[in-house]
Design an enzyme around this catalytic site. Sequence first.
Site, PDB file in Angstrom:
ATOM      1  CG  ASN A 163     -12.346  11.160  -8.507  1.00 53.38           C
ATOM      2  OD1 ASN A 163     -11.812  10.781  -7.480  1.00 53.38           O
ATOM      3  ND2 ASN A 163     -13.278  12.108  -8.526  1.00 53.38           N
ATOM      4  CB  THR A 199       2.743  -4.565  -4.386  1.00 54.83           C
ATOM      5  OG1 THR A 199       1.502  -5.255  -4.566  1.00 54.83           O
ATOM      6  CG2 THR A 199       3.245  -4.041  -5.728  1.00 54.83           C
ATOM      7  CG  ASP A 249     -11.271  -0.645  -1.706  1.00 56.41           C
ATOM      8  OD1 ASP A 249     -11.757  -1.744  -1.377  1.00 56.41           O
ATOM      9  OD2 ASP A 249     -11.208   0.335  -0.935  1.00 56.41           O
ATOM     10  CG  PHE A 282      -2.329  -3.871  -1.928  1.00 56.90           C
ATOM     11  CD1 PHE A 282      -3.443  -3.797  -1.115  1.00 56.90           C
ATOM     12  CD2 PHE A 282      -1.656  -2.705  -2.244  1.00 56.90           C
ATOM     13  CE1 PHE A 282      -3.886  -2.573  -0.620  1.00 56.90           C
ATOM     14  CE2 PHE A 282      -2.092  -1.478  -1.767  1.00 56.90           C
ATOM     15  CZ  PHE A 282      -3.214  -1.419  -0.954  1.00 56.90           C
ATOM     16  CD  GLU A 283       1.248 -10.616  -6.612  1.00 59.48           C
ATOM     17  OE1 GLU A 283       1.263 -11.687  -7.235  1.00 59.48           O
ATOM     18  OE2 GLU A 283       1.664  -9.538  -7.090  1.00 59.48           O
ATOM     19  CE  LYS A 312     -17.662  -4.677   6.166  1.00 60.87           C
ATOM     20  NZ  LYS A 312     -17.906  -3.691   7.250  1.00 60.87           N
ATOM     21  CD  GLU A 355      -3.869   6.120  -5.164  1.00 61.17           C
ATOM     22  OE1 GLU A 355      -5.030   6.349  -4.766  1.00 61.17           O
ATOM     23  OE2 GLU A 355      -3.440   4.983  -5.437  1.00 61.17           O
ATOM     24  CG  ASP A 377      -6.048 -10.012  -2.816  1.00 63.63           C
ATOM     25  OD1 ASP A 377      -6.793  -9.098  -3.225  1.00 63.63           O
ATOM     26  OD2 ASP A 377      -5.560 -10.007  -1.673  1.00 63.63           O
ATOM     27  CD  GLU A 387       0.299   0.950 -10.736  1.00 63.52           C
ATOM     28  OE1 GLU A 387       0.002   0.015  -9.959  1.00 63.52           O
ATOM     29  OE2 GLU A 387       1.409   1.509 -10.746  1.00 63.52           O
TER      30      GLU A 387
END
Length: 220
Positions: free
Chosen positions: A102, A197, A125, A199-200, A129, A75, A161, A50
């Site tokens: 990374n 989660t 992420d 975020f969702e 913008k 991560e 999303d 992941e």
Amino acid sequence: MSDGQEAAWETLSDTYMFPVERDAAATSVHPDQRLNPAEFFGREAELVVEIGSGQGHAIIHAATQAPERNFLAVEVFRAGLARTMLDANTAGLSNVRVIEANAPEVLEHLLPEGSVSEIWVFFSDPWHKKRHAKRRLVRPGFGSLVARALKDGGTLRLATDWQDYADQMVEVLDAEPDFERGFEGEWAERFDGRILTAFEKKGLRVGRDIRDLTYVRKAR
């Protein structure tokens, strides 16, 4: 990090974390370093990676549900990795490991070619913008890095999303010669192995559509 996360970082890193050799940056990977999954996990098993694992909720849930598979969380934020290690230890999981690095460098250098069964990119992420869009993970060139790490027939699963990011993911991955769509229609069905989660939940709460995508690594 919280006191608990600090303690987890100090006491659990030797058990769960791969010791990355750095290049120039703090979260870089030395191009000559390699990870041996069987040695790192202490067994031979299918490997799921992941990317951007956050607090680790998705990967901990998945590792609990599929003890026969190995799960690797990639991560760059230490608090999330500390939480992942803490939850893995609390649950007594031996099939979870973490890497602070990374993701593109992990895919390009660290993982052996064709060693991964599935790669997950859930709610990375969106850099929504316009001037920041070039920082997105899924952009031209990303697919070739994933294709290198995935075994033939391996699966890339994505979710976001942000509609314009979903559109970009499709544009990028449809153009990759090493992949074919693993879904019919405009979007894939929601991956039932992904828990709901924060975020969702946030995306749903503000009325955004959740877009899932699935791509399959073609045979070499």
